[in-house]
Write a protein that holds these residues in place. Structure first.
Motif, mmCIF file in Angstrom:
data_model
loop_
_atom_site.group_PDB
_atom_site.id
_atom_site.type_symbol
_atom_site.label_atom_id
_atom_site.label_comp_id
_atom_site.label_asym_id
_atom_site.label_seq_id
_atom_site.Cartn_x
_atom_site.Cartn_y
_atom_site.Cartn_z
ATOM 1 N N GLU A 264 23.582 45.857 33.617
ATOM 2 C CA GLU A 264 23.934 47.042 34.213
ATOM 3 C C GLU A 264 25.296 47.215 35.121
ATOM 4 O OE1 GLU A 264 20.982 46.054 34.498
ATOM 5 O OE2 GLU A 264 20.141 46.601 32.523
ATOM 6 N N ASN A 265 25.528 46.143 35.535
ATOM 7 C CA ASN A 265 26.638 45.995 36.546
ATOM 8 C C ASN A 265 27.725 44.954 36.099
ATOM 9 O OD1 ASN A 265 25.451 47.582 38.650
ATOM 10 N ND2 ASN A 265 23.861 46.091 39.005
ATOM 11 N N LEU A 266 27.935 45.147 34.929
ATOM 12 C CA LEU A 266 28.951 44.100 34.615
ATOM 13 C C LEU A 266 30.389 44.499 35.194
ATOM 14 C CD1 LEU A 266 28.050 43.794 30.743
ATOM 15 C CD2 LEU A 266 27.850 41.999 32.678
ATOM 16 N N ASP A 267 30.519 45.749 35.559
ATOM 17 C CA ASP A 267 31.748 46.053 36.097
ATOM 18 C C ASP A 267 32.255 45.345 37.458
ATOM 19 O OD1 ASP A 267 29.658 47.283 37.397
ATOM 20 O OD2 ASP A 267 30.713 49.359 37.841
ATOM 21 N N GLU A 268 31.064 44.513 37.875
ATOM 22 C CA GLU A 268 31.455 43.785 39.323
ATOM 23 C C GLU A 268 32.247 42.427 38.654
ATOM 24 O OE1 GLU A 268 29.571 43.799 42.577
ATOM 25 O OE2 GLU A 268 29.814 45.777 41.689
ATOM 26 N N LEU A 269 32.120 42.372 37.351
ATOM 27 C CA LEU A 269 33.343 41.310 37.028
ATOM 28 C C LEU A 269 34.709 41.543 36.994
ATOM 29 C CD1 LEU A 269 31.000 39.955 34.087
ATOM 30 C CD2 LEU A 269 31.156 39.028 36.241
ATOM 31 N N GLU A 270 34.910 42.759 37.220
ATOM 32 C CA GLU A 270 36.248 43.393 37.190
ATOM 33 C C GLU A 270 37.113 42.690 38.275
ATOM 34 O OE1 GLU A 270 38.688 44.754 35.155
ATOM 35 O OE2 GLU A 270 37.434 46.730 35.002
ATOM 36 N N SER A 271 38.286 42.203 37.589
ATOM 37 C CA SER A 271 39.495 41.631 38.550
ATOM 38 C C SER A 271 40.763 41.465 37.565
ATOM 39 C CB SER A 271 38.926 40.086 38.712
ATOM 40 O OG SER A 271 39.624 39.412 39.623
ATOM 41 N N ASP A 272 41.761 40.733 38.379
ATOM 42 C CA ASP A 272 43.033 40.643 37.682
ATOM 43 C C ASP A 272 42.907 39.626 36.398
ATOM 44 O OD1 ASP A 272 44.471 41.999 39.426
ATOM 45 O OD2 ASP A 272 45.094 40.591 40.501
ATOM 46 N N VAL A 273 42.106 38.590 36.796
ATOM 47 C CA VAL A 273 41.756 37.901 35.581
ATOM 48 C C VAL A 273 40.256 37.393 35.498
ATOM 49 C CG1 VAL A 273 42.093 35.249 34.596
ATOM 50 C CG2 VAL A 273 44.011 36.570 35.563
ATOM 51 N N LEU A 274 39.491 37.488 34.441
ATOM 52 C CA LEU A 274 38.052 37.032 34.293
ATOM 53 C C LEU A 274 38.106 35.986 33.371
ATOM 54 C CD1 LEU A 274 34.878 37.715 34.452
ATOM 55 C CD2 LEU A 274 35.376 39.099 32.612
ATOM 56 N N LEU A 300 35.669 47.145 30.368
ATOM 57 C CA LEU A 300 36.283 46.626 31.609
ATOM 58 C C LEU A 300 37.806 46.487 31.203
ATOM 59 C CD1 LEU A 300 33.943 43.706 32.540
ATOM 60 C CD2 LEU A 300 33.809 46.176 33.364
ATOM 61 N N GLY A 301 38.873 47.014 32.301
ATOM 62 C CA GLY A 301 40.041 46.807 32.258
ATOM 63 C C GLY A 301 40.551 45.453 32.079
ATOM 64 N N LYS A 306 43.067 42.034 27.755
ATOM 65 C CA LYS A 306 43.340 40.838 27.310
ATOM 66 C C LYS A 306 43.575 39.854 28.426
ATOM 67 C CE LYS A 306 44.635 42.426 22.961
ATOM 68 N NZ LYS A 306 45.740 41.940 21.710
ATOM 69 N N HIS A 307 43.059 40.176 29.762
ATOM 70 C CA HIS A 307 43.114 39.344 31.025
ATOM 71 C C HIS A 307 41.841 38.619 30.978
ATOM 72 C CE1 HIS A 307 46.975 41.054 31.683
ATOM 73 N NE2 HIS A 307 46.702 42.105 32.344
ATOM 74 N N PHE A 308 40.932 38.355 29.841
ATOM 75 C CA PHE A 308 39.609 37.644 29.830
ATOM 76 C C PHE A 308 39.852 36.334 29.134
ATOM 77 C CE2 PHE A 308 36.088 37.313 26.909
ATOM 78 C CZ PHE A 308 35.416 36.748 27.780
ATOM 79 N N ALA A 309 39.299 35.251 29.467
ATOM 80 C CA ALA A 309 39.254 33.845 28.553
ATOM 81 C C ALA A 309 38.138 33.332 28.811
ATOM 82 C CB ALA A 309 40.734 33.084 29.078
ATOM 83 N N VAL A 310 37.880 32.492 27.957
ATOM 84 C CA VAL A 310 36.608 31.687 27.990
ATOM 85 C C VAL A 310 37.041 30.214 28.280
ATOM 86 C CG1 VAL A 310 34.918 30.745 26.640
ATOM 87 C CG2 VAL A 310 35.344 32.975 26.499
ATOM 88 N N VAL A 311 36.550 29.781 29.277
ATOM 89 C CA VAL A 311 36.539 28.169 29.751
ATOM 90 C C VAL A 311 35.516 27.449 28.814
ATOM 91 C CG1 VAL A 311 36.523 26.450 31.487
ATOM 92 C CG2 VAL A 311 37.411 28.782 32.223
ATOM 93 N N PRO A 312 36.057 26.462 27.946
ATOM 94 C CA PRO A 312 35.092 25.789 26.920
ATOM 95 C C PRO A 312 34.405 24.897 27.749
ATOM 96 C CG PRO A 312 37.417 25.252 26.973
ATOM 97 C CD PRO A 312 37.554 26.293 27.599
ATOM 98 N N ALA A 345 48.946 36.366 31.238
ATOM 99 C CA ALA A 345 49.924 37.362 30.481
ATOM 100 C C ALA A 345 49.006 38.355 29.609
ATOM 101 C CB ALA A 345 50.829 36.565 29.655
ATOM 102 N N GLY A 346 47.835 38.270 29.462
ATOM 103 C CA GLY A 346 47.326 39.516 28.614
ATOM 104 C C GLY A 346 47.256 39.209 27.051
ATOM 105 N N LYS A 347 47.357 37.846 26.734
ATOM 106 C CA LYS A 347 47.681 37.365 25.365
ATOM 107 C C LYS A 347 46.260 36.879 24.617
ATOM 108 C CE LYS A 347 52.656 36.049 25.907
ATOM 109 N NZ LYS A 347 53.428 34.934 25.733
#
Length: 347
Positions: A264-274, A300-301, A306-312, A345-347
Motif C-alpha cells: 500500500e506504500n510503494l510510493d515510498e520507493l519513489e526516487s530519481d533512480v529505483l 510511480l514517476g 524508466k529510471h527503474f532497473a533490476v540488479v540481477p 538516462a531513462g532508457k
C-alpha cells in the motif's frame, strides 16, 4: 553496502546490512585488528614483512613464526582475501548451494595459473580433517560466523588469523579484514595496493559517469516477508554512493530494524533512480512480474519515466554489492555501471 563475510546463500546474505574500521600503536594492542606490537626492538608486527607476528583474537593468541606459504581458508570471503594477495589457498570451502564460482573470483584463480581450487564440502560445517590433511602454515578465518565453534578445533592444526572481538564478525569492512590477514602473511604493502586499486576503480567510474552525481536512489530487495528498503539512512555508503548517487531524503524514515515497505506504500520507493533485486525468485513476497505489473508500482514517476532497473541476483551481482570483498570492486563496477547509466538516462 555491507560486509564481506563467509558467504551465506544469497537469500540470507541480502537480509543483512552493516559495516565499520582501525589500527594500532607501538607497545600496545588494537581492539580493531587484534594485533599486538612488541616493545624496544621486538618485531611482532608484519608491517614490513617481519616475523614472528603476534595476533590477539577473541579466543586467544596466535603467533605466526615464519612467513606462511600454505594458506587454508574457512569462508568465501577469506578465499577472496588470499587470492587478492596473490595466494592460491591449499584448500577452501566449496561454493554453497551448488552455485558456480563467482566470475570475478574465477578470473583471479585463472590469473594465478589455476583452473579451480581444491575444496572441502562445508554443508555440515568446517571440515577440520580436510584442512589438517593439507598441512597449512596458517588458516584465514576473518570472514566467518563459525569461529566460536571452529577456533578450538582449528588452532591445533595451524595458527588461526581471525578478529579481535566476536562482534567483529559482522562489523569489519573488507578493507579491515584484508589488512588483518595481510599482517599475518607479511603482505601489508600488497594489501594497501589492493585497497588503492579498488578505490581508483570506483573513482574512475564515477568520473566517467558525471550524470550519476547527486541523483537520489532507492535500493530495495524483495524478501519472502516484505519488500525491504535497503538504502536506509544509517546504512553505510556502498558502491552506489561511491559512484556518485545519494540516498533519498526519505531514507531517514527507515533503519536496519524498520525497513519494510508495504504494497500500500510503494510510493515510498519513489526516487530519481529505483533499483530492485529479487534473490528469492518466485518465493519472494511477490515475483518480479507481479510487482512490476502492480498498478501503484507502475504509477510511480521513477517507473513511468524508466529510471527503474533490476540488479540481477543470478549472476551474483546483488550478492557482491551486499557483501563486497577484496576482489569484487572492478567486476561490480563493470556490471553495475551500465545498469545505472540506463536507469539515470531513462532508457
Amino acid at each position: 553496502m555491507s560486509l564481506s563475510v563467509r558467504r551465506r546463500p544469497l537469500t540470507a546474505a541480502l537480509l543483512a546490512s552493516t559495516t565499520c574500521l582501525g589500527l594500532l600503536t607501538a607497545c600496545g594492542f588494537s581492539s580493531e585488528t587484534g594485533t599486538e606490537t612488541g616493545s624496544s626492538g621486538s618485531k611482532a608486527s608484519a608491517g614490513g614483512g617481519s616475523f614472528p607476528v603476534a595476533l590477539t583474537n577473541a579466543w586467544g593468541r596466535t603467533e605466526v613464526k615464519e612467513k606462511p606459504v600454505r594458506v587454508a581458508t574457512v569462508s568465501d570471503g577469506d578465499t577472496a582475501i588470499a587470492l587478492a594477495l596473490g595466494l592460491v589457498p591449499v584448500i577452501t570451502p566449496d561454493v554453497e548451494d551448488g552455485d558456480q564460482v563467482a566470475e570475478y573470483k574465477q578470473r583471479a584463480i585463472t590469473k594465478l595459473g589455476e583452473k579451480k581450487l581444491k575444496t572441502y564440502d562445508d554443508t555440515d560445517g568446517t571440515d577440520y580433517e580436510a584442512i589438517a590433511a593439507e598441512e597449512p602454515d596458517v588458516i584465514l578465518g576473518v570472514n566467518t560466523w563459525d569461529m566460536d565453534t571452529d577456533y578450538a578445533k582449528l588452532s591445533p592444526i595451524a595458527p588461526v588469523v581471525t578478529f579481535a572481538d566476536k562482534k567483529q564478525s559482522d562489523t569489519l569492512t573488507w578493507q579491515e579484514r584484508l589488512k588483518t590477514a595481510a599482517k599475518a602473511l607479511g603482505l601489508t604493502e600488497k594489501a594497501d595496493a589492493v585497497i588503492a586499486a579498488n578505490e581508483k576503480t570506483l573513482k574512475d567510474a564515477a568520473a566517467a559517469h558525471p550524470e550519476f552525481k547527486g541523483k537520489t536512489y532507492t535500493y530495495s530487495v524483495v524478501h519472502p516477508e516484505q519488500i525491504t528498503y535497503m538504502s536506509y539512512a544509517d546504512q553505510d555508503p556502498g558502491v552506489f554512493e561511491q559512484l556518485g548517487l545519494v540516498k533519498h531524503p526519505r531514507s531517514k524514515n527507515y533503519s536496519a530494524n524498520k525497513n519494510g515497505v508495504s504494497l500500500e506504500n510503494l510510493d515510498e520507493l519513489e526516487s530519481d533512480v529505483l533499483l530492485m533485486t529479487y534473490p528469492f525468485g518466485d518465493e519472494g513476497l511477490l515475483s518480479a512480474s507481479e510487482l512490476e505489473t502492480n498498478k501503484l508500482f507502475r504509477s510511480l514517476g521513477v517507473v513511468k519515466n524508466k529510471h527503474f532497473a533490476v540488479v540481477p541476483s543470478e549472476n551474483t551481482l546483488a550478492s557482491a554489492i551486499a557483501y563486497p570483498d577484496a576482489l569484487s570492486a572492478p567486476w561490480v563496477v563493470e556490471n553495475l555501471t551500465p545498469i545505472l547509466a540506463k536507469a539515470v538516462a531513462g532508457k
